[in-house]
Structures are given as C-alpha cells and as structure tokens.
Design a protein around this motif. Structure first.
Motif, mmCIF file in Angstrom:
data_model
loop_
_atom_site.group_PDB
_atom_site.id
_atom_site.type_symbol
_atom_site.label_atom_id
_atom_site.label_comp_id
_atom_site.label_asym_id
_atom_site.label_seq_id
_atom_site.Cartn_x
_atom_site.Cartn_y
_atom_site.Cartn_z
ATOM 1 N N VAL A 10 1.007 25.711 6.040
ATOM 2 C CA VAL A 10 1.781 24.576 5.523
ATOM 3 C C VAL A 10 3.201 25.003 5.182
ATOM 4 C CG1 VAL A 10 1.971 22.964 3.595
ATOM 5 C CG2 VAL A 10 -0.223 23.292 4.725
ATOM 6 N N ILE A 11 3.337 26.134 4.503
ATOM 7 C CA ILE A 11 4.675 26.620 4.142
ATOM 8 C C ILE A 11 5.480 26.932 5.403
ATOM 9 C CG2 ILE A 11 5.929 28.529 3.055
ATOM 10 C CD1 ILE A 11 3.696 28.591 0.950
ATOM 11 N N GLY A 12 4.840 27.562 6.382
ATOM 12 C CA GLY A 12 5.523 27.840 7.650
ATOM 13 C C GLY A 12 5.956 26.573 8.361
ATOM 14 N N GLY A 13 5.103 25.558 8.330
ATOM 15 C CA GLY A 13 5.449 24.280 8.957
ATOM 16 C C GLY A 13 6.629 23.604 8.282
ATOM 17 N N VAL A 14 6.663 23.673 6.966
ATOM 18 C CA VAL A 14 7.784 23.080 6.229
ATOM 19 C C VAL A 14 9.077 23.812 6.557
ATOM 20 C CG1 VAL A 14 8.737 22.735 3.922
ATOM 21 C CG2 VAL A 14 6.364 22.149 4.384
ATOM 22 N N VAL A 15 9.020 25.137 6.608
ATOM 23 C CA VAL A 15 10.223 25.924 6.907
ATOM 24 C C VAL A 15 10.717 25.621 8.317
ATOM 25 C CG1 VAL A 15 11.080 28.267 7.272
ATOM 26 C CG2 VAL A 15 9.713 27.749 5.262
ATOM 27 N N VAL A 16 9.807 25.596 9.284
ATOM 28 C CA VAL A 16 10.204 25.309 10.670
ATOM 29 C C VAL A 16 10.772 23.908 10.789
ATOM 30 C CG1 VAL A 16 9.302 24.955 13.001
ATOM 31 C CG2 VAL A 16 8.646 26.980 11.709
ATOM 32 N N SER A 17 10.175 22.935 10.106
ATOM 33 C CA SER A 17 10.703 21.571 10.189
ATOM 34 C C SER A 17 12.084 21.459 9.538
ATOM 35 C CB SER A 17 9.733 20.584 9.554
ATOM 36 O OG SER A 17 9.580 20.852 8.187
ATOM 37 N N ILE A 76 14.316 23.905 9.394
ATOM 38 C CA ILE A 76 15.240 24.548 10.330
ATOM 39 C C ILE A 76 15.539 23.617 11.500
ATOM 40 C CG2 ILE A 76 15.475 26.448 11.971
ATOM 41 C CD1 ILE A 76 13.929 28.186 9.950
ATOM 42 N N ALA A 77 14.493 22.966 12.016
ATOM 43 C CA ALA A 77 14.698 22.026 13.119
ATOM 44 C C ALA A 77 15.578 20.861 12.678
ATOM 45 C CB ALA A 77 13.354 21.512 13.634
ATOM 46 N N LEU A 78 15.413 20.425 11.452
ATOM 47 C CA LEU A 78 16.235 19.333 10.927
ATOM 48 C C LEU A 78 17.705 19.726 10.896
ATOM 49 C CD1 LEU A 78 16.276 16.511 9.637
ATOM 50 C CD2 LEU A 78 15.942 17.621 7.438
ATOM 51 N N LYS A 79 17.980 20.958 10.457
ATOM 52 C CA LYS A 79 19.370 21.417 10.380
ATOM 53 C C LYS A 79 19.977 21.609 11.769
ATOM 54 C CE LYS A 79 20.322 22.188 6.005
ATOM 55 N NZ LYS A 79 21.443 21.629 5.315
ATOM 56 N N ILE A 80 19.205 22.185 12.689
ATOM 57 C CA ILE A 80 19.748 22.538 14.001
ATOM 58 C C ILE A 80 19.783 21.345 14.956
ATOM 59 C CG2 ILE A 80 19.345 23.957 16.051
ATOM 60 C CD1 ILE A 80 18.221 26.094 14.191
ATOM 61 N N LEU A 81 18.691 20.599 15.020
ATOM 62 C CA LEU A 81 18.550 19.579 16.061
ATOM 63 C C LEU A 81 18.907 18.164 15.629
ATOM 64 C CD1 LEU A 81 15.169 20.820 17.510
ATOM 65 C CD2 LEU A 81 17.447 21.269 18.408
ATOM 66 N N GLY A 82 18.915 17.905 14.369
ATOM 67 C CA GLY A 82 19.181 16.556 13.903
ATOM 68 C C GLY A 82 17.895 15.874 13.476
ATOM 69 N N PRO A 83 18.049 14.802 12.718
ATOM 70 C CA PRO A 83 16.872 14.189 12.107
ATOM 71 C C PRO A 83 15.897 13.540 13.098
ATOM 72 C CG PRO A 83 18.847 12.947 11.563
ATOM 73 C CD PRO A 83 19.277 14.169 12.270
ATOM 74 N N LEU A 85 10.525 13.806 15.675
ATOM 75 C CA LEU A 85 9.656 13.756 16.853
ATOM 76 C C LEU A 85 8.839 15.040 16.997
ATOM 77 C CD1 LEU A 85 11.999 12.034 19.453
ATOM 78 C CD2 LEU A 85 10.018 11.062 18.286
ATOM 79 N N ILE A 86 9.440 16.175 16.710
ATOM 80 C CA ILE A 86 8.715 17.447 16.786
ATOM 81 C C ILE A 86 7.599 17.482 15.752
ATOM 82 C CG2 ILE A 86 8.920 19.929 16.368
ATOM 83 C CD1 ILE A 86 11.728 19.738 17.619
ATOM 84 N N VAL A 87 7.891 17.091 14.520
ATOM 85 C CA VAL A 87 6.885 17.102 13.459
ATOM 86 C C VAL A 87 5.754 16.123 13.792
ATOM 87 C CG1 VAL A 87 6.461 16.550 11.034
ATOM 88 C CG2 VAL A 87 8.471 17.879 11.689
ATOM 89 N N LEU A 88 6.077 14.943 14.289
ATOM 90 C CA LEU A 88 5.042 13.981 14.675
ATOM 91 C C LEU A 88 4.191 14.516 15.819
ATOM 92 C CD1 LEU A 88 6.888 10.556 14.427
ATOM 93 C CD2 LEU A 88 5.126 11.475 12.915
ATOM 94 N N GLY A 89 4.806 15.210 16.759
ATOM 95 C CA GLY A 89 4.050 15.800 17.856
ATOM 96 C C GLY A 89 3.090 16.872 17.388
ATOM 97 N N VAL A 90 3.521 17.682 16.440
ATOM 98 C CA VAL A 90 2.661 18.743 15.912
ATOM 99 C C VAL A 90 1.488 18.145 15.139
ATOM 100 C CG1 VAL A 90 2.597 20.627 14.232
ATOM 101 C CG2 VAL A 90 4.458 20.489 15.889
ATOM 102 N N VAL A 91 1.716 17.046 14.444
ATOM 103 C CA VAL A 91 0.638 16.398 13.695
ATOM 104 C C VAL A 91 -0.289 15.643 14.647
ATOM 105 C CG1 VAL A 91 0.146 14.580 12.012
ATOM 106 C CG2 VAL A 91 1.965 16.239 11.574
ATOM 107 N N ALA A 92 0.258 15.007 15.668
ATOM 108 C CA ALA A 92 -0.537 14.172 16.567
ATOM 109 C C ALA A 92 -1.411 14.983 17.510
ATOM 110 C CB ALA A 92 0.382 13.260 17.369
ATOM 111 N N LEU A 93 -1.022 16.200 17.847
ATOM 112 C CA LEU A 93 -1.781 16.988 18.819
ATOM 113 C C LEU A 93 -3.227 17.233 18.401
ATOM 114 C CD1 LEU A 93 -1.553 18.531 21.510
ATOM 115 C CD2 LEU A 93 -0.995 20.539 20.151
#
Length: 63
Positions: free
Chosen positions: A8-15, A17-24, A29-37
């Motif tokens: 969970v902590i790793g997922g929060v950190v990655v999300s 980082i993705a928010l800062k780099i890629l935009g909201p 979409l990445i977070v929803l994809g990881v949850v939906a899989l």
C-alpha cells in the motif's frame, strides 16, 4: 510491517510520483488500471474457481 502495508505504501508513493510527472488525468488512469486488473481477473474465474480462491483466503486466516 506486514507485506500488505508495504504494498500500500509503495502504491501511494508510485501514484504520487506519477501525479507529479505525468499529470492528474494520466495518473488517475494508471491507478484505476492497477485497481481494476485484479477485479477483472477475479470476475473472469468460473464459480468453482472463485469458491476455491475464497476457501484459500479463509484457510489462511486461521493460520
């Protein structure tokens, strides 16, 4: 710390980082994809396979 907490902590950190780099929008979409899989994978199982997965989860709770 348990394995689930680390994930969970790793997922929060990655999300974050993705928010800062890629935009909201793309980060969302990445977070929803990881949850939906896992949800989609579970829904694709036969009813007998779902029962077996649930039984494994209950068996681990007691040990």
């Amino acid at each position: 710390m348990g394995k689930k907490v680390v994930y969970v902590i790793g997922g929060v950190v990655v999300s974050l980082i993705a928010l800062k780099i890629l935009g909201p929008l793309i980060a969302l979409l990445i977070v929803l994809g990881v949850v939906a899989l896992p949800v989609v994978a579970y829904m694709m199982l036969d009813p007998s396979q779902r029962r077996r997965v649930r039984a494994q989860g209950r068996k681990r709770l007691g040990s």
